[in-house]
Design a protein around this motif. Structure first.
Motif, mmCIF file in Angstrom:
data_model
loop_
_atom_site.group_PDB
_atom_site.id
_atom_site.type_symbol
_atom_site.label_atom_id
_atom_site.label_comp_id
_atom_site.label_asym_id
_atom_site.label_seq_id
_atom_site.Cartn_x
_atom_site.Cartn_y
_atom_site.Cartn_z
ATOM 1 N N TRP A 190 39.246 1.875 28.109
ATOM 2 C CA TRP A 190 38.208 2.784 27.756
ATOM 3 C C TRP A 190 37.593 2.451 26.778
ATOM 4 O O TRP A 190 38.381 2.465 25.571
ATOM 5 C CB TRP A 190 38.739 3.979 28.200
ATOM 6 C CG TRP A 190 37.585 5.246 28.101
ATOM 7 C CD1 TRP A 190 37.216 6.038 27.014
ATOM 8 C CD2 TRP A 190 36.688 5.353 29.106
ATOM 9 N NE1 TRP A 190 36.174 6.752 27.446
ATOM 10 C CE2 TRP A 190 35.904 6.475 28.756
ATOM 11 C CE3 TRP A 190 36.587 5.080 30.450
ATOM 12 C CZ2 TRP A 190 34.847 6.863 29.385
ATOM 13 C CZ3 TRP A 190 35.533 5.592 31.291
ATOM 14 C CH2 TRP A 190 34.860 6.578 30.843
ATOM 15 N N THR A 243 38.442 4.037 34.123
ATOM 16 C CA THR A 243 37.987 5.611 34.101
ATOM 17 C C THR A 243 38.983 6.059 32.998
ATOM 18 O O THR A 243 40.265 5.413 32.535
ATOM 19 C CB THR A 243 38.320 6.356 35.214
ATOM 20 O OG1 THR A 243 39.687 6.257 35.626
ATOM 21 C CG2 THR A 243 37.283 5.733 36.423
ATOM 22 N N LEU A 244 38.946 7.329 32.555
ATOM 23 C CA LEU A 244 39.890 7.921 31.489
ATOM 24 C C LEU A 244 41.186 8.124 32.196
ATOM 25 O O LEU A 244 42.176 8.228 31.741
ATOM 26 C CB LEU A 244 39.176 9.369 30.915
ATOM 27 C CG LEU A 244 38.301 9.082 29.614
ATOM 28 C CD1 LEU A 244 37.491 10.498 29.543
ATOM 29 C CD2 LEU A 244 38.988 8.652 28.450
ATOM 30 N N ASP A 245 41.055 8.312 33.616
ATOM 31 C CA ASP A 245 42.296 8.699 34.410
ATOM 32 C C ASP A 245 43.101 7.375 34.618
ATOM 33 O O ASP A 245 44.421 7.548 34.618
ATOM 34 C CB ASP A 245 41.954 9.245 35.850
ATOM 35 C CG ASP A 245 41.304 10.532 35.817
ATOM 36 O OD1 ASP A 245 41.617 11.016 34.791
ATOM 37 O OD2 ASP A 245 40.365 10.936 36.593
ATOM 38 N N ASN A 246 42.555 6.322 34.595
ATOM 39 C CA ASN A 246 43.388 4.840 34.817
ATOM 40 C C ASN A 246 43.682 4.267 33.679
ATOM 41 O O ASN A 246 44.197 3.049 33.644
ATOM 42 C CB ASN A 246 42.967 4.309 36.192
ATOM 43 C CG ASN A 246 41.640 3.817 35.841
ATOM 44 O OD1 ASN A 246 41.363 3.430 34.703
ATOM 45 N ND2 ASN A 246 40.965 2.988 37.059
ATOM 46 N N ASP A 247 43.029 4.552 32.546
ATOM 47 C CA ASP A 247 43.155 3.671 31.529
ATOM 48 C C ASP A 247 44.576 3.954 30.847
ATOM 49 O O ASP A 247 45.311 4.785 30.999
ATOM 50 C CB ASP A 247 42.135 4.355 30.164
ATOM 51 C CG ASP A 247 42.561 3.774 28.725
ATOM 52 O OD1 ASP A 247 41.913 2.492 28.861
ATOM 53 O OD2 ASP A 247 42.865 4.075 28.115
ATOM 54 N N GLY A 251 45.185 7.348 30.166
ATOM 55 C CA GLY A 251 45.380 7.766 31.481
ATOM 56 C C GLY A 251 46.482 8.949 31.641
ATOM 57 O O GLY A 251 46.484 9.485 32.757
ATOM 58 N N ASP A 253 46.775 11.963 30.400
ATOM 59 C CA ASP A 253 46.495 13.197 30.115
ATOM 60 C C ASP A 253 44.487 12.960 30.275
ATOM 61 O O ASP A 253 44.109 14.003 29.950
ATOM 62 C CB ASP A 253 46.751 14.061 29.192
ATOM 63 C CG ASP A 253 46.214 13.272 27.770
ATOM 64 O OD1 ASP A 253 45.635 12.358 27.810
ATOM 65 O OD2 ASP A 253 46.601 13.948 26.899
ATOM 66 N N SER A 254 43.949 12.038 30.598
ATOM 67 C CA SER A 254 42.592 11.754 30.576
ATOM 68 C C SER A 254 41.946 11.830 29.450
ATOM 69 O O SER A 254 40.947 12.586 29.045
ATOM 70 C CB SER A 254 42.175 12.538 31.709
ATOM 71 O OG SER A 254 42.491 12.354 32.986
#
Length: 336
Positions: A190, A243-247, A251, A253-254
């Motif tokens: 990200w 995405t911030l979720d899978n970085d 990832g 905590d997004s």
């Protein structure tokens, strides 16, 4: 009906307690106040909370404040394989001129300038060991990639440059400000900005003295706009794949406490800001990346950028790695 109330004779025994008149009411009120005084201020607060319709929200606000104080520390993150702080090869922090606010151009013997959409960065450092007060006097080292995803001092083609790296000393409000350009998004990561916090300017020449190492995540809506500009073409595709979720850094905590706030436009530039809580009572653990994907372990920067292939990416030929000059960064370490 009883002719007394709490041991006091009722002026109008045939009427309800609340119809006994102003004099009786005042006497009752004063009696209650004296009881509360006997228990102290804590009892007064407890009584008010118990009687309030908003007691639950008052309790939640207090809990939230406590949680912020205890868990408001910026997460420790990896410095990546391209810190330039002497921990992995080149050391820009030893060079005269590193303390500067405008980091767009190289300094010293280098003369290159990083092109891109203008960006200013303001970090507000808070001293959590001192109740969240402004952490004046700390030195903050910031670095990030250019619009092509290249890191000065490491990436092929810019190894002789030292742009997009600089140090500022926090003012009385705990603030540091930098003038830079908006960084690229490269494969598997990200868009982000690295920073380290040191106790004083004198400490920046020893990377082991950093009291915090973390990263600022950049907002997607701003990235979408910036990456339409010339020079950022590869970032469009790369951003669509993460995405911030899978970085693999944000990832867990997004990026909840690391997502910067950005205002502005591509013409005048963007102002990015973030509040950074630093707790000197905890032991820094920088270097460990949270669990989470990003395509490949550590992500792979675009062609010509640092990294590629294995975990953390392999620096370009001649660039330092984790085990020694020209080596591969430590297993699991994401790219910068």
């Amino acid at each position: 009906m009883s002719s007394t109330f709490q041991g006091r004779r009722l002026p109008n025994p045939d009427e309800e307690v609340f119809d006994q008149g102003l004099g009786f009411d005042l006497g009752t009120l004063m009696g209650r106040r004296n009881v509360l005084r006997a228990f102290g201020v804590g009892a007064v607060a407890l009584g008010l909370a118990a009687c309030s319709d908003s007691s639950s929200s008052t309790s939640s606000a207090s809990t939230s404040s406590t949680a912020t104080t205890s868990s408001g520390e910026i997460p420790d993150e990896t410095a990546g394989p391209y810190p330039g702080d002497g921990s992995n090869g080149p050391d820009v922090l030893e060079q005269s001129g590193i303390v500067r606010s405008d980091i767009r151009s190289s300094f010293g013997d280098a003369s290159g300038t990083a092109e891109g959409v203008p960006m200013s960065l303001e970090l507000t450092i808070k001293d959590l060991a001192n109740g969240g007060a402004a952490f004046a006097g700390v030195a903050v080292y910031v670095w990030h990639c250019d619009r092509a995803g290249l890191y000065s001092m490491y990436s092929e083609g810019v190894t002789e440059e030292n742009y997009l790296r600089g140090v500022q000393i926090a003012d009385d409000a705990g603030k540091v400000s930098f003038t830079s350009i908006f960084p690229a998004c490269y494969t598997g990561r990200w868009p982000h900005i690295h920073f380290e916090v040191y106790p004083t300017e004198a400490d920046i020449t020893d990377s082991t003295k950093a009291i915090a190492t973390s990263q600022v995540a950049l907002p997607k809506d701003v990235c979408d706009v910036v990456y339409k500009e010339t020079g950022y073409e590869a970032s469009v595709t790369n951003l669509a794949q993460v995405t911030l979720d899978n970085d693999n850094v944000f990832g867990d905590d997004s990026g909840a406490s690391q997502l910067g706030t950005a205002t502005g436009d591509v013409s005048s530039g963007y102002a990015v800001s973030l509040s950074v809580g630093v707790d000197t009572r905890t032991t820094p653990t920088a270097g460990a990346a949270p669990a989470g994907g990003g395509g490949e372990p550590g992500g792979t920067p675009p062609s010509g950028a640092p990294g590629g292939g294995g975990p953390g990416g392999t620096p370009p030929s001649g660039a330092p790695g984790g085990g020694g000059p020209g080596g591969t960064p430590p297993s699991g370490a994401p790219p910068a």
